[in-house]
Design an enzyme around this catalytic site. Structure first.
Site, mmCIF file in Angstrom:
data_model
loop_
_atom_site.group_PDB
_atom_site.id
_atom_site.type_symbol
_atom_site.label_atom_id
_atom_site.label_comp_id
_atom_site.label_asym_id
_atom_site.label_seq_id
_atom_site.Cartn_x
_atom_site.Cartn_y
_atom_site.Cartn_z
ATOM 1 N N LYS A 1 -14.337 1.311 -7.261
ATOM 2 C CA LYS A 1 -13.742 1.711 -5.977
ATOM 3 C C LYS A 1 -12.362 2.306 -6.242
ATOM 4 O O LYS A 1 -11.500 1.654 -6.824
ATOM 5 C CB LYS A 1 -13.644 0.495 -5.048
ATOM 6 C CG LYS A 1 -12.884 0.779 -3.725
ATOM 7 C CD LYS A 1 -12.898 -0.421 -2.785
ATOM 8 C CE LYS A 1 -11.978 -0.207 -1.583
ATOM 9 N NZ LYS A 1 -11.964 -1.361 -0.654
ATOM 10 N N ASP B 1 -5.247 2.176 1.327
ATOM 11 C CA ASP B 1 -6.145 1.782 2.410
ATOM 12 C C ASP B 1 -5.332 1.381 3.636
ATOM 13 O O ASP B 1 -4.862 0.255 3.747
ATOM 14 C CB ASP B 1 -7.037 0.615 1.939
ATOM 15 C CG ASP B 1 -8.057 0.193 2.992
ATOM 16 O OD1 ASP B 1 -8.191 0.900 4.017
ATOM 17 O OD2 ASP B 1 -8.738 -0.840 2.782
ATOM 18 N N LYS C 1 -5.023 -1.251 9.749
ATOM 19 C CA LYS C 1 -4.602 -2.589 9.324
ATOM 20 C C LYS C 1 -3.251 -2.949 9.946
ATOM 21 O O LYS C 1 -2.512 -2.063 10.392
ATOM 22 C CB LYS C 1 -4.450 -2.632 7.789
ATOM 23 C CG LYS C 1 -5.739 -2.612 7.001
ATOM 24 C CD LYS C 1 -5.445 -2.737 5.511
ATOM 25 C CE LYS C 1 -6.715 -2.660 4.671
ATOM 26 N NZ LYS C 1 -7.614 -3.813 4.863
ATOM 27 N N ASP D 1 -5.823 -0.700 -4.029
ATOM 28 C CA ASP D 1 -7.233 -0.656 -3.626
ATOM 29 C C ASP D 1 -8.070 0.275 -4.512
ATOM 30 O O ASP D 1 -9.255 0.466 -4.267
ATOM 31 C CB ASP D 1 -7.335 -0.249 -2.149
ATOM 32 C CG ASP D 1 -8.525 -0.876 -1.439
ATOM 33 O OD1 ASP D 1 -9.058 -1.888 -1.932
ATOM 34 O OD2 ASP D 1 -8.927 -0.334 -0.396
ATOM 35 N N ASP E 1 -12.196 0.435 8.359
ATOM 36 C CA ASP E 1 -11.560 -0.345 7.289
ATOM 37 C C ASP E 1 -12.592 -0.869 6.289
ATOM 38 O O ASP E 1 -12.233 -1.376 5.230
ATOM 39 C CB ASP E 1 -10.767 -1.500 7.908
ATOM 40 C CG ASP E 1 -9.753 -2.098 6.958
ATOM 41 O OD1 ASP E 1 -9.506 -1.503 5.887
ATOM 42 O OD2 ASP E 1 -9.201 -3.169 7.295
ATOM 43 N N GLU F 1 -14.253 0.787 4.237
ATOM 44 C CA GLU F 1 -14.393 2.107 3.623
ATOM 45 C C GLU F 1 -14.886 2.049 2.179
ATOM 46 O O GLU F 1 -15.487 2.993 1.689
ATOM 47 C CB GLU F 1 -13.047 2.844 3.676
ATOM 48 C CG GLU F 1 -12.059 2.525 2.544
ATOM 49 C CD GLU F 1 -11.572 1.084 2.522
ATOM 50 O OE1 GLU F 1 -11.648 0.418 3.574
ATOM 51 O OE2 GLU F 1 -11.135 0.614 1.457
ATOM 52 N N ARG G 1 -17.261 0.343 0.736
ATOM 53 C CA ARG G 1 -18.721 0.430 0.617
ATOM 54 C C ARG G 1 -19.226 1.838 0.932
ATOM 55 O O ARG G 1 -20.256 2.259 0.418
ATOM 56 C CB ARG G 1 -19.377 -0.623 1.511
ATOM 57 C CG ARG G 1 -19.147 -0.427 2.984
ATOM 58 C CD ARG G 1 -19.398 -1.690 3.805
ATOM 59 N NE ARG G 1 -18.365 -2.693 3.604
ATOM 60 C CZ ARG G 1 -18.422 -3.931 4.096
ATOM 61 N NH1 ARG G 1 -19.470 -4.322 4.815
ATOM 62 N NH2 ARG G 1 -17.436 -4.766 3.876
HETATM 63 N N1 BES Z 1 -9.490 -3.177 0.610
HETATM 64 C C1 BES Z 1 -9.956 -4.078 1.606
HETATM 65 C C2 BES Z 1 -10.275 -5.460 1.050
HETATM 66 C C3 BES Z 1 -9.094 -6.265 0.542
HETATM 67 C C4 BES Z 1 -8.426 -7.121 1.392
HETATM 68 C C5 BES Z 1 -8.718 -6.196 -0.772
HETATM 69 C C6 BES Z 1 -7.378 -7.873 0.920
HETATM 70 C C7 BES Z 1 -7.659 -6.946 -1.253
HETATM 71 C C8 BES Z 1 -6.986 -7.788 -0.405
HETATM 72 C C9 BES Z 1 -11.228 -3.532 2.242
HETATM 73 O O1 BES Z 1 -11.306 -2.146 2.336
HETATM 74 C C10 BES Z 1 -11.309 -4.040 3.624
HETATM 75 O O2 BES Z 1 -10.469 -3.690 4.406
HETATM 76 N N2 BES Z 1 -12.325 -4.853 3.913
HETATM 77 C C11 BES Z 1 -12.536 -5.415 5.207
HETATM 78 C C12 BES Z 1 -13.986 -5.225 5.579
HETATM 79 C C13 BES Z 1 -14.321 -5.521 7.015
HETATM 80 C C14 BES Z 1 -13.611 -4.525 7.925
HETATM 81 C C15 BES Z 1 -15.815 -5.462 7.201
HETATM 82 C C16 BES Z 1 -12.178 -6.892 5.131
HETATM 83 O O3 BES Z 1 -12.396 -7.527 4.096
HETATM 84 O O4 BES Z 1 -11.648 -7.391 6.115
HETATM 85 ZN ZN ZN Z 2 -10.249 -1.103 0.903
HETATM 86 MN MN MN Z 3 -10.409 -1.342 4.055
#
Ligand code: BES
Ligand code: ZN
Ligand code: MN
Length: 486
Positions: A243, A248, A255, A266, A325, A327, A329
């Site tokens: 990734k 992000d 966020k 990220d 968010d 993103e 996947r």
């Molecule tokens: N990059 C984040 C995941 C993340 C969060 C990495 C904290 C490191 C520390 C990812 O893109 C994300 O925002 N995931 C969301 C998914 C949800 C919206 C389905 C999450 O984990 O809340």
């Molecule tokens: Zn992310």
């Molecule tokens: Mn995200």
């Protein structure tokens, strides 16, 4: 600065005890250790003033029973102390590795070399002059296994490169810049060919997920494909997917300030797979491996993708966007599909800072490992143990996940991108249809990709987590079976 390793219960190494002219008197040292409560616990440290002789500083550091993990801790503590002393004039660090537990073996030498390279790592971009650093670290052992030290030195160098990429601020490290770094470094290696796809080629290739996520940014996305194809490699072709979200924001599903603060990291999964390929090629491993990294910035603007959009991925599968968010996947889906459709992969491993849920479940020092294949999972778990990177296998078997699949349903597309809890597992289930049924492992490093404090040879900031696991796994010949020490 000289480091004397102190074994369990304060045991001193025989090379010191039996020396005709020891650098410190063993009896006096034993007293100093007792007085400072240094019983050889790994990382315990005692300064020993040595008036009027060289080396000027002798430091006793606990090494426990001398296991590779304990050697890693011992050398890391020594290196960090050495870097502090460098600010007061020290230039050379000498670490004696043979301890009371016996001479250092190849695994100890490798761990020591990695720690020598990495424990003093730092990234600075300041206008003030940089403080002085150690000029050299010398490892001393009676069984000098040059190969083991070299493998550790190369692994450490690649991990440091991954850390550099993660640390570089996102106003510099945009998709084009990161792709250039990959081309620049990997271009130096034999049997590596690196290609970069820009927006036009991504459109032609049907990378709808990458284009959607990257569409809101003024810095257009890139796909890096780095192929290492050494002569004499077998038929296995491992594709490592990482990734590479350069920042992000969350996109339109933006966020919070606190949630966004560390999001330059990220792209840590992308950096990790490029660094693993870098090390594998530098060591000339006899295995065919390709790293695929979609680099994109998840931003908000009038051209950003939105909740409600339906995106078509490589191969034609569609996704209904419910949360911009989610993103990671979206871009991994394209990259995984590309790997099995166009690159003739025989096994897939992806590395991603994918879900906050993985971090919530396992904390910041353990990676989440999902796999469709037990041999692949076992190979990676063993490699992680040997590398000093802990993983925990998460469930993907039918009895655990069958009831979750309905959460992925969409009235308008093949799936939706925000299927709910358990978040790390439903993210894995989202990705699985893009793997073409190949043996596949998914490594969610949202926790361990970044450290909040120094530990072992990791320092605060980007860690390079997964680089050494992947390297060990490739070294073991695991793509075609095989075993890993430890
Ligand atoms: N990059 C984040 C995941 C993340 C969060 C990495 C904290 C490191 C520390 C990812 O893109 C994300 O925002 N995931 C969301 C998914 C949800 C919206 C389905 C999450 O984990 O809340
Ligand atoms: Zn992310
Ligand atoms: Mn995200």
């Amino acid at each position: 600065m000289l480091v004397v390793p102190v074994g369990a219960r304060g045991a001193l190494p025989s090379w010191l005890v039996d020396a005709a002219d020891p650098v410190v008197d063993p009896g006096w040292l034993a007293g100093a250790l007792a007085d400072t409560g240094n019983g050889g616990r790994p990382g315990g440290i005692t300064n020993l003033p040595v008036p009027g002789r060289r080396p000027r500083s002798v430091v006793a550091v606990g090494i426990g029973d001398g296991t590779p993990a304990e050697v890693r801790t011992c050398v890391s503590i020594a290196v960090r102390r050495g870097q502090t002393l460098a600010e007061h004039g020290a230039t050379r660090l000498v670490v004696a590795l043979d301890s009371a537990a016996g001479p250092a073996g190849p695994e100890q030498l490798r761990a020591a070399a990695e720690a020598a390279v990495l424990a003093g790592y730092r990234f600075r971009d300041s206008s003030a002059p940089h403080p002085p650093r150690l000029a050299s670290v010398l490892l001393v052992a009676s069984t000098a296994d040059e190969g083991a030290v070299e493998r550790g030195r190369v692994a450490g160098g690649s991990v440091a490169w991954a850390r550099d990429l993660v640390a570089t601020p996102p106003n510099t490290a945009d998709p084009a810049w990161l792709a250039d770094r990959a081309v620049g470094r990997l271009g130096e290696l034999d049997h590596v060919r690196t290609t970069v796809l820009g927006p036009r080629q991504l459109r032609a290739g049907g990378f709808g997920g990458v284009l959607a996520v990257g569409g809101g940014s003024a810095s257009a996305p890139r796909l890096v494909v780095a192929a290492y194809d050494p002569p004499g490699a077998g038929t296995a072709h491992v594709v490592l997917v990482g990734k590479g979200i350069t920042f992000d924001t969350g996109g339109i599903s933006v966020k919070t300030t606190a949630g966004m603060r560390e999001m330059k990291t990220d792209m840590a999964g992308g950096a990790a797979v490029l660094a693993a390929l870098d090390a594998a090629a530098a060591l000339g491993l006899p295995v065919r491996v390709t790293a695929v990294v979609p680099f994109a910035e998840n931003h908000l603007s009038g051209s950003a993708y939105r909740p409600g959009d339906v995106v078509t991925h490589v191969g034609g599968r569609t996704t209904e966007v419910r949360n911009t968010d989610a993103e990671g996947r979206m871009v991994l889906a394209d990259a995984l599909a590309h790997a099995h459709r166009e690159l003739a992969a025989t096994a897939l491993v992806d590395v991603a800072t994918l879900t906050g849920a993985a971090k919530t479940a396992l904390g910041a020092r353990t990676g989440a490992l999902y796999a469709t294949d037990d041999a692949l999972a076992d190979g990676l778990l063993a490699a992680g143990r040997a590398a000093g990177e802990p993983w925990w296998r998460m469930p993907l078997a039918e009895e655990h996940v069958a009831h979750l699949r309905a959460q992925l349903d969409s009235p308008v597309a093949d799936a939706n991108n925000a299927p709910g809890n358990p978040g790390a597992t439903t993210a894995a289930l989202f990705l699985q249809p893009f793997t073409g049924g190949l043996p596949w492992a998914h490594l969610d490093v949202a926790g361990p990709a970044r450290a909040g404090a120094d530990h072992g040879d990791t320092v605060k900031g980007g860690t390079g987590f997964a680089v050494r696991t992947l390297l060990r796994w490739l070294e073991s010949g695991a793509p075609g079976g095989g075993t890993v020490p430890g």
